[in-house]
Every structure is written in structure tokens, then in C-alpha cells.
Design an enzyme around this catalytic site. Structure first.
Site, PDB file in Angstrom:
ATOM      1  N   ASP A  40       0.738  -1.419   0.178  1.00  0.00           N
ATOM      2  CA  ASP A  40       0.349  -0.018   0.042  1.00  0.00           C
ATOM      3  C   ASP A  40       0.722   1.488  -0.075  1.00  0.00           C
ATOM      4  O   ASP A  40       0.429   2.110  -1.152  1.00  0.00           O
ATOM      5  CB  ASP A  40      -0.908  -0.197   1.680  1.00  0.00           C
ATOM      6  CG  ASP A  40      -1.559  -0.987   1.238  1.00  0.00           C
ATOM      7  OD1 ASP A  40      -2.219  -1.837   0.444  1.00  0.00           O
ATOM      8  OD2 ASP A  40      -2.684  -1.260   1.897  1.00  0.00           O
ATOM      9  N   TYR A  43       2.495   1.906  -3.034  1.00  0.00           N
ATOM     10  CA  TYR A  43       1.103   2.588  -4.399  1.00  0.00           C
ATOM     11  C   TYR A  43       0.350   3.984  -3.836  1.00  0.00           C
ATOM     12  O   TYR A  43       0.721   4.555  -5.005  1.00  0.00           O
ATOM     13  CB  TYR A  43      -0.085   1.196  -4.197  1.00  0.00           C
ATOM     14  CG  TYR A  43      -1.280   2.150  -4.565  1.00  0.00           C
ATOM     15  CD1 TYR A  43      -1.244   1.827  -6.126  1.00  0.00           C
ATOM     16  CD2 TYR A  43      -2.378   3.123  -3.780  1.00  0.00           C
ATOM     17  CE1 TYR A  43      -2.601   1.891  -6.644  1.00  0.00           C
ATOM     18  CE2 TYR A  43      -3.690   2.880  -4.682  1.00  0.00           C
ATOM     19  CZ  TYR A  43      -3.850   2.775  -6.318  1.00  0.00           C
ATOM     20  OH  TYR A  43      -4.846   3.114  -6.973  1.00  0.00           O
ATOM     21  N   ASP A 127     -27.091  -8.675  -6.286  1.00  0.00           N
ATOM     22  CA  ASP A 127     -28.274  -8.250  -5.382  1.00  0.00           C
ATOM     23  C   ASP A 127     -27.868  -6.300  -5.372  1.00  0.00           C
ATOM     24  O   ASP A 127     -27.696  -6.552  -4.509  1.00  0.00           O
ATOM     25  CB  ASP A 127     -29.156  -8.018  -4.522  1.00  0.00           C
ATOM     26  CG  ASP A 127     -30.580  -8.091  -4.084  1.00  0.00           C
ATOM     27  OD1 ASP A 127     -30.946  -7.531  -4.993  1.00  0.00           O
ATOM     28  OD2 ASP A 127     -30.999  -8.361  -3.186  1.00  0.00           O
ATOM     29  N   LYS A 326     -34.794 -17.531  -8.968  1.00  0.00           N
ATOM     30  CA  LYS A 326     -34.459 -17.133  -7.926  1.00  0.00           C
ATOM     31  C   LYS A 326     -34.249 -17.490  -6.284  1.00  0.00           C
ATOM     32  O   LYS A 326     -35.064 -19.464  -6.667  1.00  0.00           O
ATOM     33  CB  LYS A 326     -35.784 -15.804  -7.516  1.00  0.00           C
ATOM     34  CG  LYS A 326     -35.194 -15.250  -8.359  1.00  0.00           C
ATOM     35  CD  LYS A 326     -35.005 -13.286  -8.443  1.00  0.00           C
ATOM     36  CE  LYS A 326     -35.851 -12.974  -7.851  1.00  0.00           C
ATOM     37  NZ  LYS A 326     -36.152 -11.203  -7.609  1.00  0.00           N
ATOM     38  N   CYS A 420     -40.099  -8.838  35.451  1.00  0.00           N
ATOM     39  CA  CYS A 420     -39.672 -10.328  34.634  1.00  0.00           C
ATOM     40  C   CYS A 420     -40.839 -10.838  34.771  1.00  0.00           C
ATOM     41  O   CYS A 420     -41.685 -11.311  35.044  1.00  0.00           O
ATOM     42  CB  CYS A 420     -38.994 -11.623  35.289  1.00  0.00           C
ATOM     43  SG  CYS A 420     -38.842 -12.257  34.612  1.00  0.00           S
ATOM     44  N   CYS A 423     -41.185 -13.951  36.402  1.00  0.00           N
ATOM     45  CA  CYS A 423     -41.046 -14.477  38.046  1.00  0.00           C
ATOM     46  C   CYS A 423     -41.438 -13.123  38.338  1.00  0.00           C
ATOM     47  O   CYS A 423     -41.068 -13.189  39.612  1.00  0.00           O
ATOM     48  CB  CYS A 423     -39.577 -14.893  38.016  1.00  0.00           C
ATOM     49  SG  CYS A 423     -38.635 -14.157  38.152  1.00  0.00           S
ATOM     50  N   CYS A 438     -33.577 -10.005  34.269  1.00  0.00           N
ATOM     51  CA  CYS A 438     -33.637 -10.720  34.804  1.00  0.00           C
ATOM     52  C   CYS A 438     -32.700 -10.558  36.404  1.00  0.00           C
ATOM     53  O   CYS A 438     -31.723 -11.711  35.909  1.00  0.00           O
ATOM     54  CB  CYS A 438     -34.789 -11.612  35.275  1.00  0.00           C
ATOM     55  SG  CYS A 438     -35.460 -12.275  36.461  1.00  0.00           S
ATOM     56  N   CYS A 443     -35.036 -17.961  37.751  1.00  0.00           N
ATOM     57  CA  CYS A 443     -35.910 -17.419  36.314  1.00  0.00           C
ATOM     58  C   CYS A 443     -35.877 -18.508  36.026  1.00  0.00           C
ATOM     59  O   CYS A 443     -36.945 -19.181  35.203  1.00  0.00           O
ATOM     60  CB  CYS A 443     -35.905 -16.022  36.108  1.00  0.00           C
ATOM     61  SG  CYS A 443     -36.540 -15.416  34.999  1.00  0.00           S
TER      62      CYS A 443
END
Ligand code: IVH
Length: 683
Positions: A40, A43, A127, A326, A420, A423, A438, A443
Site C-alpha cells: 500500500d 502504491y 443483488d 431466484k 420479569c 418470575c 432479570c 428464573c
């Protein structure tokens, strides 16, 4: 413009030309082939050098210079571009039989025998949004959107910001470059980039895009190319319009030649021998769909031989030589009927939208996660709203966004409950966390255990409701108390892991069957502390109706022989707890009915009253459970282990250690026949 023309040194002109060629080549290596040959930093150095020279000698700047990919001023509106050849659309097929019919129709049209192989190319159907790029003498001159197929919008400067689009075509291995090349492809955004972009937008308070396609379209159709430049777009080419100075004979040749000019083609494209192989490709892509970094919504099947395209011709808007096969759509719209909350394994409380059932990605969806309170607020989802729902692969369906245009004003905002739903414990939300939890450690587990007890053999006897199913029902919020069991539909059960239609129906029927029960079983199933099978039986026998037990005072309860003060208090309290009464109401509303005990209901007939039995080994004429029910119906008791309090030990085939112990204790041991006689099944 006036001014003296200055002399530009020949070396500079040469260097600029060289730099441009090199940069374009490295763009191609990096963006098209995905295999860079320089770092990079190298570049960037080339790019910097070119920019500096162009700044010093602006006369040298040309529109196809790599520095010109960005920096165009915003446009007021898009210029219209007419497509020399219309950009057609494709006929859709969802079923295999439609694809076979497509192949047959072509052969009929071409007078080919039905069993002759016809070659096709198969390509992922990207798509995104379709564009056309014009290359004149190898230079990119005009790029446009598909528009209505005849005229589109001029998005040349925006397309230039897409790094994988060459501004100038290459000539690999001396391949001639066409005088004119109109090339068509699909601009798209990768799923990961889409996710990141939406996150940024949400953080900035901007509305998110519904899907990568909308994000790609929205990004490309920006009047300011500088905005497009910041959007991570890419392109795959799949076809050509007008071509001058080059001749293609097959679609496969197009797909394999374009990359040689630097035009990126999806590496997943293939040539197949016949329609069966095209169908197999569809299945393969459907399987791989999830793992692909971009979205595809099907495959495109095209007759390979271009001379046949002419013979086949086109219909009003679509050609006869191609078909889009599709996948089932993964996003659909539906209505939010309600918003409920579910409690997960870790106590996390998740809001869930209850939807008008719809087909998404091939299955019926009736619930979608709303993630958490902030997310609901951010998306502003209300009860009654029309929403876009998404389901991909095995992922839990989610509400993507509200279709605000469809609001009537009747929609109701959702408020997170303070307690909750399972419970009743007050929910907590830690600072910096999005989820409410909770804090009651037990629970989730409590509910799962409660369900298992409720469904157990001696209770409601619901076959097929084991630990895994109970956990999945709670996990998905399908069941928040035992009463919910009776409101499950077959389609709800289909959401459970490993559940196909047959299994879902079986469980559904087992649940329905269990509605017919006895008062004793039901009392035991409720899971009231200190009320085991025996106590439940005693209470049922004494009070005869649920209503009577419900109304019974502490004194009434204590007066029942065999019911101690602990059990009495527990029963009394159970029927005075609001949550329990709600559950009870739900159960009774669902249509639970109590049958009379099968036999020996009157005390005169209770021939086994006061006797305790233990079973060991397999019985031939009935299951252990049935035997137990018979004993209980006749007033007897069944214990699970051998002790001195046991009156009879019934020995079936292959008895276990209980038999040994019974002998050691000198208990009465009887065989199955003797037992049957005792209960009146045999004389
Ligand atoms: S061919 C006449 N090939 O699908 C053939 N289209 O409804 C025209 N698309 O607007 C298109 N991937 O946006 C073709 N490999 C592919 C495609 C593809 C995506 C889109 C394209 C077009 C729509 C056709």
C-alpha cells in the site's frame, strides 16, 4: 483562457504517462484480481508523485487520470442517458419445474429434441443495481444506471470513484481492445461494509439503509461524487451492449474476456452442459449464499450460444434466452400484532414482535426479535406498524425497519415492563448496557424445570416435551408460563431446532391430548410446593373440584386426612398469588377438563386403599405408568423404592435390584398375573 503556454519537459510527460499506467495496473491487481504485487505504501507513493506532477502541470490532467476518480463537484441533477440497446429485465422462476419448462420452451422454439443437451452459463444474480459503462477506444466515457431500461441517469463521476472500475481498458496478451464497448454489470456493497455503514449512520442519527442493495443504490445515486467516494462500492460485470471492433460468439466468451480488459467478473460464474447442471448450481449457490460476502438473490441462467439469442429474440421486456432462478426472498413486509418480552438463559429480557405470519426465506415467520429497548426506540417500532422483516439462514428473524408511510395513527408505542414476565422480579439494567436483565438467577431454570414437571408422565403426560424442547420453548419466548403451552401452534413448534412438520404435529397433538386429564394429575402438575402425587390425590378426592380447593380455607385444607400444615399452607398461598391465578386462568381457558377417575372412584370400590406398591421389571399387559394409574385409581399408592412400608412388590420380566431388596426385607412379592387379579383385570 489567456496565458502563455509553457513548455512541459518531455520527461515529465513520459513520467506522468508511466505513473498512470502503473497505478491503473496496480488498481487492477488490487481491486479486480485481488492479488496486489506492491505494498500500500508503494502504491501511495506512486499516487502522490502523480498528484504532485499534476498540481505543477495542471495542463496534463485528463479525465481518465487515476487522480480524477474523486474531486468532481456535486451535480444539480443527473443528466439523462439513453441506452443504445435497451437494458432488459429477466423473467423470474422460483420452482424447478418452471426452470425445466424454460429449457423445454427454448428447445421447442429452436426445433431441438427435448432430450438434447443445451449449454448454458450460470451466474450468481447479484443483488445491487444495474449499470452500463461505455468505453470508447478503451476509455471510460459515460456510465449510467439502468433506469427504466431505455433511459437511465448519468452517474459517470460516481462510477469513477469505484476503484475496481478501470478508467482505461487493458490489453492482456495482445488482446485487441474494441473500438466501442458497452459493458453491463451490477454495482453492489458487501454485507460487512453495509453493516458498518449502517452503524455509522445510526450513530450519526441518520436513517439506516434497509439492505445492501438500497445502500448501493443510494450511494451511487448521490449528486455529490465525494459522498459516493466514501462508500465502499464494488462491481461485477455480466454482459455487453453494443460492441464494435470485437466479436463474441458465446456468453462464456464474454464472461472470460471481460476480466482480460480489467473488467471484474464474478469468479463463481460457470458454464454447464444442460439444464440439470444449472439446477444443481442453484442448489449449490443457495447453500453457499450465507457465507458469500455479498448478497445474491438467485442465479441467472443464460443460453451460452449468442447466435441462438438472436433466434430466440425477446418478449416485451425480457429475453427468451435467459432466466432468473431466484431464492426465496429473505426480506418481506408484514404487520406487528403485538410486542412481548422473553427471558433468555442469562436472564436477558428481549422484546419480540409478534407478527402476522409470513413466508420469509422459505419458512413461515410469526415472531421477530427487536433486540432491546434502545433498538425499538431507534427504529421506532410500534404495535400495529407495518415492518420489513428479515430472515437469513438459521439466523433469528429480525425487524429491519418500520414502513412509516403505512401508519394510520392507531399504532401503539411499546413500554418495557418493569418486572420479569416469567418470575415477576424487578428488572435491572446496568449502566452502559443495552439489555434489561432479570436478576433472579433461578428464573429461566425455574421455568424450564416447571415445564418439565408439568409435562411429566405422572402430571399432564405430554410425550415429546423433554429438556431440549423445554429449553428451546423458553429460549424463543414461546412459553413464559405453563399456560402458554396450550396456545402453541404447529407453526410455532416448527421454529424449534430439529423440528419438521411431523415432529411438530406430534408434539402439538400430545399437548392437545393432555387437556383431558384428572383433577389429581392437574393439581400435581401445577407444581405447588409440598404437593406431590399423593397429596394431589388426597386433595382431589376430598374436594372433588378445583373451585372447592381454590376456595378452601386453611382450616378446610388442614382437615384433609394426610395433608399436613406445610402442604395446606402452600396450597392456600398458591391460590392467593396473582401470577398463579393468571396461569390457572390461561390453562382453564385453553380447555383443560377433568375426567372422573377411571375406576373405583367411590370409596366402596377403593379396594387398594391404604396399600403401597412397588414395581420392578417390565409388565406385559400395560406400561408402568398405566399400572401406577390403576393402583392410584383404586386408592393405592405407588412408591419408587423398596422399604418396610411397602405392602406389595410387583415383579415383571427382568426385575432389578428392588426384587433382591424386597426378598431381603421379606416383603410380599407378587407376579403380574396376581397383580391383575388384585385390580380386577383378571378373575
Ligand atoms: S443479465 C437480459 N446477469 O438482474 C439480461 N442480470 O432482472 C439482463 N442481475 O437488472 C440481465 N446479476 O440488475 C444479468 N449475472 C447477471 C445479473 C443480473 C444481477 C440483475 C440486473 C438486472 C436484473 C434482471
Amino acid at each position: 483562457m489567456a496565458g502563455t503556454k509553457r513548455e512541459i519537459p518531455q520527461e515529465v510527460i513520459e513520467r506522468v504517462k508511466k505513473l498512470r499506467e502503473e497505478i491503473e495496473y496496480h488498481n487492477y491487481r488490487y481491486y479486480v484480481l485481488d492479488s496486489p504485487v506492491i505494498s500500500d505504501a508503494e502504491y501511495d507513493a506512486l499516487m502522490r508523485e502523480l498528484k504532485e506532477l499534476e498540481e505543477k502541470y495542471p495542463e496534463l490532467i485528463t479525465p481518465d487520470s487515476p487522480t480524477q476518480r474523486v474531486g468532481y463537484p456535486p451535480a444539480k441533477e443527473f443528466r439523462e442517458v439513453t441506452h443504445a440497446l435497451p437494458m432488459l429485465s429477466l423473467d423470474d422462476a422460483f420452482e424447478e419445474k418452471e426452470v425445466l419448462e424454460f429449457d423445454r420452451r427454448i428447445k421447442r422454439f429452436l426445433n431441438l429434441p427435448e432430450d438434447q443437451d443445451l449449454e448454458y452459463t450460470v451466474e450468481p444474480k447479484m443483488d445491487g443495481l444495474a449499470v452500463e459503462l461505455v468505453y470508447e477506444e478503451g476509455r471510460f466515457t459515460v456510465g449510467s444506471t439502468r433506469g427504466d431500461g431505455y433511459t437511465g441517469e448519468d452517474v459517470t463521476n460516481n462510477l469513477k470513484t469505484i476503484k475496481s472500475i478501470p478508467l482505461k481498458l487493458f490489453s492482456e496478451d495482445g488482446l485487441p481492445i474494441p473500438r466501442l464497448l458497452e459493458v453491463r454489470g451490477e454495482v453492489f456493497m458487501r454485507k460487512e461494509d453495509f453493516r458498518r455503514l449502517n452503524e455509522e449512520r445510526l450513530n450519526k442519527g441518520e436513517p439506516p439503509f434497509a439492505n445492501p442493495r438500497n445502500a448501493a443504490a443510494g450511494s451511487l445515486r448521490q449528486l455529490d461524487p465525494n459522498i459516493t467516494a466514501q462508500r465502499p462500492l464494488d462491481i461485477f460485470f455480466y454482459g455487453v451492449g453494443r460492441v464494435e471492433g470485437y466479436e463474441f460468439k458465446t456468453q462464456w466468451e464474454i464472461l472470460t474476456t471481460l476480466p482480460k480488459w480489467g473488467l471484474k467478473v464474478n469468479p463463481l460464474v460457470r458454464k454447464v452442459k444442460n439444464i440439470q447442471e444449472a439446477i444443481a448450481y442453484h442448489h449449490e449457490m443457495e447453500k453457499r449464499r450465507e457465507e458469500l460476502p455479498y448478497e445474491i438473490d438467485g442465479i441467472v441462467i443464460k443460453v451460452n450460444d449468442l447466435s441462438l439469442w438472436e433466434k430466440l429474440g425477446t418478449k416485451a421486456r425480457s429475453p427468451r434466452y435467459a432466466l432468473a432462478y431466484k431464492f426465496p426472498p429473505t426480506q418481506v413486509t408484514t404487520q406487528v400484532l403485538d410486542i412481548v418480552v422473553q427471558v433468555g438463559r442469562t436472564g436477558a429480557v428481549t422484546p419480540v414482535a409478534i407478527l402476522k405470519p409470513v413466508q420469509v426465506g422459505g419458512v413461515v415467520v410469526s415472531r421477530a426479535t427487536l433486540h432491546n429497548e434502545d433498538e425499538i426506540r431507534r427504529k421506532d417500532v410500534r404495535i400495529g406498524d407495518w415492518v420489513l422483516v428479515q430472515r437469513a439462514g438459521d439466523v433469528i428473524p429480525e425487524v429491519v425497519m418500520v414502513i412509516k408511510e403505512r401508519r394510520t395513527g392507531q399504532e401503539k408505542p411499546f413500554r418495557m415492563p418493569e418486572n420479569c414476565p416469567v418470575c415477576g422480579t424487578k428488572l435491572v439494567r446496568k449502566p452502559g448496557e443495552a439489555v434489561w436483565r432479570c436478576p433472579n438467577r433461578g428464573c429461566y431454570g425455574q421455568l424450564v424445570r416447571h415445564l418439565l414437571h408439568f409435562a411429566s408422565r405422572a402430571a399432564m403426560d405430554i410425550e415429546g416435551l423433554g429438556t431440549k424442547v423445554a429449553e428451546a420453548l423458553v429460549d424463543r419466548g414461546l412459553v413464559q408460563d405453563i399456560g402458554d403451552l396450550y396456545y402453541l401452534k404447529v407453526e410455532d413448534l416448527l421454529q424449534l431446532p430439529g423440528f419438521a412438520l411431523k415432529k411438530a404435529r406430534n408434539l402439538y397433538e400430545a399437548i392437545q391430548r393432555s387437556k383431558k386429564t384428572t383433577l389429581a394429575r392437574f393439581l400435581y402438575a401445577l407444581g405447588i410446593r409440598h404437593v406431590g402425587e399423593v397429596a394431589a390425590q388426597l386433595l382431589a378426592q376430598h374436594f372433588k373440584s378445583l373451585e372447592a380447593i381454590r376456595k378452601a380455607s386453611m382450616a378446610d385444607l388442614m382437615s384433609v386426612p394426610g395433608i399436613g400444615p406445610e402442604a395446606a399452607r402452600s396450597v392456600w398461598e398458591w391460590f392467593r398469588n396473582e401470577r398463579n391465578l393468571k396461569t390457572l386462568e390461561k390453562l382453564l381457558q385453553a380447555g383443560i377438563t377433568f375426567e372422573e377417575e377411571e375406576a373405583g372412584e367411590t370409596s366402596a370400590e377403593k379396594s387398594l386403599a391404604g396399600l403401597t406398591f412397588v414395581f420392578t421389571g417390565a409388565l406385559k399387559s400395560m406400561t408402568r405408568e398405566e399400572a401406577k394409574r390403576r393402583v392410584q385409581a383404586l386408592g393405592g399408592r405407588v412408591a419408587s423404592s423398596v422399604s418396610r412400608n411397602v405392602d406389595y412388590v410387583v415383579v415383571g420380566e427382568n426385575p432389578g435390584s428392588k426384587y433382591e431388596r424386597a426378598r431381603a426385607l421379606g416383603l410380599k412379592i407378587i407376579n403380574e398375573e396376581e397383580f391383575l387379579r388384585m385390580i380386577g383385570e383378571k378373575s
